[in-house]
Design an enzyme around this catalytic site. Structure first.
Site, PDB file in Angstrom:
ATOM      1  N   SER A 282      -7.530   2.383   1.057  1.00 50.87           N
ATOM      2  CA  SER A 282      -7.184   0.971   1.236  1.00 50.87           C
ATOM      3  C   SER A 282      -8.393   0.053   1.302  1.00 50.87           C
ATOM      4  CB  SER A 282      -6.341   0.800   2.500  1.00 50.87           C
ATOM      5  OG  SER A 282      -6.998   1.335   3.614  1.00 50.87           O
TER       6      SER A 282
ATOM      7  N   HIS B  27      -0.696   2.520  -0.818  1.00 48.25           N
ATOM      8  CA  HIS B  27      -1.156   1.490  -1.762  1.00 48.25           C
ATOM      9  C   HIS B  27      -0.866   1.864  -3.200  1.00 48.25           C
ATOM     10  CE1 HIS B  27      -3.173  -1.393   0.858  1.00 48.25           C
ATOM     11  NE2 HIS B  27      -3.381  -0.353   1.647  1.00 48.25           N
TER      12      HIS B  27
ATOM     13  N   LYS C 146       4.193  -3.007   1.332  1.00 50.91           N
ATOM     14  CA  LYS C 146       3.149  -3.567   0.474  1.00 50.91           C
ATOM     15  C   LYS C 146       3.795  -3.992  -0.846  1.00 50.91           C
ATOM     16  CE  LYS C 146      -0.099  -0.747   3.040  1.00 50.91           C
ATOM     17  NZ  LYS C 146      -0.424  -1.713   4.101  1.00 50.91           N
TER      18      LYS C 146
HETATM   19  C1  LIG Z   1      -3.401   3.857   3.325  1.00 50.00           C
HETATM   20  C2  LIG Z   1      -2.408   3.240   4.250  1.00 50.00           C
HETATM   21  N1  LIG Z   1      -1.474   4.025   4.809  1.00 50.00           N
HETATM   22  C3  LIG Z   1      -0.544   3.515   5.635  1.00 50.00           C
HETATM   23  C4  LIG Z   1      -0.528   2.179   5.958  1.00 50.00           C
HETATM   24  C5  LIG Z   1       0.495   1.665   6.906  1.00 50.00           C
HETATM   25  O1  LIG Z   1       1.544   1.069   6.223  1.00 50.00           O
HETATM   26  P1  LIG Z   1       2.452  -0.029   6.952  1.00 50.00           P
HETATM   27  O2  LIG Z   1       1.750  -1.332   6.816  1.00 50.00           O
HETATM   28  O3  LIG Z   1       3.743   0.063   6.225  1.00 50.00           O
HETATM   29  O4  LIG Z   1       2.569   0.390   8.372  1.00 50.00           O
HETATM   30  C6  LIG Z   1      -1.470   1.337   5.410  1.00 50.00           C
HETATM   31  C7  LIG Z   1      -1.438  -0.123   5.738  1.00 50.00           C
HETATM   32  O5  LIG Z   1      -2.377  -0.717   6.122  1.00 50.00           O
HETATM   33  C8  LIG Z   1      -2.432   1.865   4.528  1.00 50.00           C
HETATM   34  O6  LIG Z   1      -3.376   1.086   3.995  1.00 50.00           O
END
Ligand SMILES: Cc1ncc(COP(=O)(O)O)c(C=O)c1O
Length: 393
Positions: free
Chosen positions: A182, A210, A241
């Site tokens: 991310s 992502h 997202k």
């Molecule tokens: C790689 C990754 N996994 C999981 C999440 C968590 O997702 P959510 O925003 O749906 O809690 C994020 C969000 O920032 C992320 O970037």
């Protein structure tokens, strides 16, 4: 009056201020759109994860409203008691077909899906082998599980293999990577890790937060992108997202999903989604099937903007996705760059330690399918101006 036992928090905040790392929350005044208003300033928005513009898609809004009228605003319970509505089951069935797996279970967020699943599947005698840049929710899940944690250098499958090969054959092992990282926008070493998982009998898990809606056919994610169907035991995706609403999910075998019904703590102890959220997510899957051209637009915009930043001379790291970091090194400089961009009409969030390494501070840009070329060119022009002003270029 008793002394405030939390004064140490104010001292920590003062330290952040001295280091130039103190942040106030930017407030969005209106919809999450590519050009919008934060803190009373109209800006080109390069900070959302709204890759496909679905947060404001008319079909998602209409289905959410219809579900609210028909089913109310809340589910009223956790999933395992009275909070499993037929619309939740419909969403899970649709996601299972989309991800080409036997079953899916939806969580309240991607964070809950990762943390809840790792903590449920592993226990203290087990070991997790994890990429050093994996998301915080994976790290927290590992800690909660009390399994031993072995970290391999970013994307270094040879190092992961060395770690795994030295572990007792009988020990349960989970090999885990983000699909798309991310903060850097690069892809996990999925094919090589799948080989290792098969050679040593590891559970293979991928967090495709992502990648959902971005990579693979109709946005099916990196497992589809790399042709790894059937080789990843636990796939996590997010609905927060590109899907435009809220939530996370785990896709895998029927046994995995039923086990999580019984053991995943966010599933057992936190209320399920309002019907509007489930309805919007189902509508998003319809959009991915019926309007795949929006994913193509996302990639056209990505190529345009990424090559524009590179031509200007910025360090964009090794990004392979719509997430493009502009790496400047020093944390205070990254925050200054972000602030100056904002003053000039571009919102790109500054990111510093502990989210990234101390010498890898950056602003992170994310383009969406709905940015116009004019908006992206404007952003590039502002990056050029501010980059020169701060001697980054
Ligand atoms: C790689 C990754 N996994 C999981 C999440 C968590 O997702 P959510 O925003 O749906 O809690 C994020 C969000 O920032 C992320 O970037």
């Amino acid at each position: 009056m008793r002394p405030d036992p939390l004064t140490f928090l104010s001292r920590e905040l003062d330290t952040l201020k001295e280091q130039g790392l103190y942040r106030t929350l930017r407030v969005l005044e209106g919809e999450q759109k590519p050009k919008t208003t934060f803190d009373h300033r109209q800006v080109v928005n390069l900070s959302s994860n709204n890759y496909l513009g679905l947060t404001t898609h008319p079909l998602l809004k209409e289905r959410a409203l219809e579900a609210t009228r028909r089913l109310g605003v809340g589910s009223g319970s956790v999933r395992s008691i009275a909070g499993t509505m037929d619309i939740h089951m419909e969403l899970e069935q649709r996601l299972a077909v989309f991800k080409n797996t036997e079953a899916v279970v939806v969580f309240q967020s991607g964070f809950a899906a990762n943390a809840g699943t790792v903590a449920a599947v592993l226990s203290k005698d087990d070991v997790v082998i994890s990429d050093e840049l994996n998301h915080a929710s994976i790290i927290d899940g590992c800690r909660l599980s009390r399994a031993a944690i072995k970290v391999f250098p970013h994307k270094d499958a040879a190092a992961a293999r060395r770690i795994v090969s030295e572990l007792p054959a009988a020990q349960r092992k989970l090999l885990i990577t983000d699909g798309v990282f991310s903060m850097d926008g690069d892809l996990g070493a999925l094919p090589a890790l799948c080989d290792i998982a098969e050679e040593f009998g590891c559970i293979m898990m991928v967090d495709d937060a992502h990648a959902s809606g971005v990579f693979g056919r109709n946005g099916r994610g990196t497992i589809d992108h790399f042709g790894m169907h059937g080789r990843v035991d636990i796939q996590v995706g997010t609905l927060s997202k590109a899907i435009g609403a809220l939530g996370g999910y785990v896709a895998g075998s029927r046994a995995l999903v039923e086990f999580l019904y019984h053991r995943a703590r966010p599933f057992l102890f936190s209320t399920s989604h309002p019907p509007a959220v489930a309805a919007a997510c189902i509508a998003a899957l319809d959009v991915l099937e019926q309007e795949p051209q929006i994913i193509e637009r996302l990639w056209e915009n990505t190529r345009f903007f990424k090559s524009g930043l590179q031509t200007l001379g910025f360090n964009t790291g090794l990004s392979e996705s719509p997430i493009t970091p502009v790496i400047v090194g020093d944390g205070a400089l990254a925050m200054k760059l972000s602030d100056r961009l904002f003053q000039e009409g571009v919102f790109a969030q500054g990111i510093a330690f502990p989210t990234v390494a101390r010498d890898k501070a950056r602003v992170r840009t994310i383009v969406t399918a709905t940015h116009t070329r004019e908006e992206l060119q404007f952003a590039l022009d502002v990056f050029a101006k501010v980059g020169r002003e701060l001697s980054i270029l």
